[in-house]
Design a protein around this motif. Structure first.
Motif, short mmCIF file in Angstrom:
data_model
loop_
_atom_site.label_atom_id
_atom_site.label_comp_id
_atom_site.label_asym_id
_atom_site.label_seq_id
_atom_site.Cartn_x
_atom_site.Cartn_y
_atom_site.Cartn_z
N UNK A 1 15.34 -0.32 15.48
CA UNK A 1 15.04 0.58 14.34
C UNK A 1 13.75 0.27 13.89
N UNK A 2 13.01 1.45 13.74
CA UNK A 2 11.76 1.48 12.81
C UNK A 2 12.10 1.92 11.40
N UNK A 3 11.32 1.09 10.55
CA UNK A 3 11.77 1.11 9.11
C UNK A 3 10.39 1.39 8.56
N UNK A 4 10.38 2.39 7.49
CA UNK A 4 9.25 2.39 6.40
C UNK A 4 9.98 2.55 4.96
N UNK A 5 9.11 1.80 4.33
CA UNK A 5 9.35 1.92 2.76
C UNK A 5 8.12 2.66 2.10
N UNK A 6 8.17 3.67 1.25
CA UNK A 6 7.41 4.40 0.54
C UNK A 6 7.49 4.53 -1.04
N UNK B 1 11.30 5.08 -1.33
CA UNK B 1 12.17 5.68 -0.47
C UNK B 1 12.28 4.78 0.96
N UNK B 2 13.41 4.69 1.54
CA UNK B 2 13.54 3.98 2.97
C UNK B 2 13.74 4.81 3.88
N UNK B 3 13.10 4.95 4.95
CA UNK B 3 13.18 5.80 6.16
C UNK B 3 13.59 4.74 7.40
N UNK C 1 0.79 -1.18 0.00
CA UNK C 1 -0.01 0.00 0.04
C UNK C 1 0.85 1.22 -0.09
N UNK C 2 0.54 2.40 0.71
CA UNK C 2 1.23 3.64 0.79
C UNK C 2 2.48 3.45 1.39
N UNK C 3 2.46 2.48 2.43
CA UNK C 3 4.01 2.26 3.15
C UNK C 3 4.12 0.70 3.60
N UNK C 4 4.96 0.18 3.55
CA UNK C 4 5.47 -0.89 4.36
C UNK C 4 6.29 -0.54 5.64
#
Length: 157
Positions: A104-109, A57-59, A32-35
């Motif tokens: 660590x918290x990781x977000x892929x968007x 992008x990966x945060x 979806x919008x993010x993983x």
């Protein structure tokens, strides 16, 4: 009438997880919008293999401990409360800093369904699968592997 979108709420204990040899992985949102995921690493453990993303992008937000990142040709250490955003196309790799553990918290968007990828990484870390089993899946998971065998050896800047 236009449909009202719904929110995603993941209560504690509702996420999917995978045990790694050197830590644990918790998938909070998949696609979806993010993983979104949370990764805990034991002292000095590597995270994912060196890679880049073509689409996302990966945060990374460091919740605890200290992380070491190689971002292209730059090696940087990031402690608790630090944030790293990696743009598409930038080769990167990360792990707990030497002598440190990390959370660590990781977000892929935009998000990509990646739970299968993390299950496979967990199997590889336990010796139940070969790394080469992920090679045909690079486009599916938007994880394109880089050849950086000694990624921690780059001089710090």
């Amino acid at each position: 009438m236009k449909a009202i979108p719904s929110a995603l709420v993941v209560a504690p204990g509702e996420s999917a997880g995978a045990a790694l040899t050197d830590g644990a992985f918790e998938l909070l949102a998949d696609g979806g919008a993010v993983s979104a995921s949370r990764l805990t690493l034991t002292t000095g453990a590597d995270g994912a293999p060196p890679h880049h993303h073509k689409l996302s992008h990966e945060l990374f937000y460091v919740l605890g401990g200290t992380m070491l990142f190689r971002l292209g040709e730059t090696l940087t250490t990031v402690g608790k409360g630090g944030l790293v955003v990696v743009p598409p196309g930038l080769p990167h790799v990360f792990g707990a800093a030497e002598g440190e553990s990390a959370d660590v918290f990781v977000v892929l968007s935009p998000g990509v369904e990646r739970f299968g990828y993390f299950e496979q990484l967990a199997a590889i870390s336990r010796g139940k699968a070969e790394f080469t089993s992920l090679l045909p899946e690079q486009n599916r998971y938007d994880v394109h592997f880089e050849d950086l065998p000694d990624w921690r050896a780059l001089p710090s800047r």
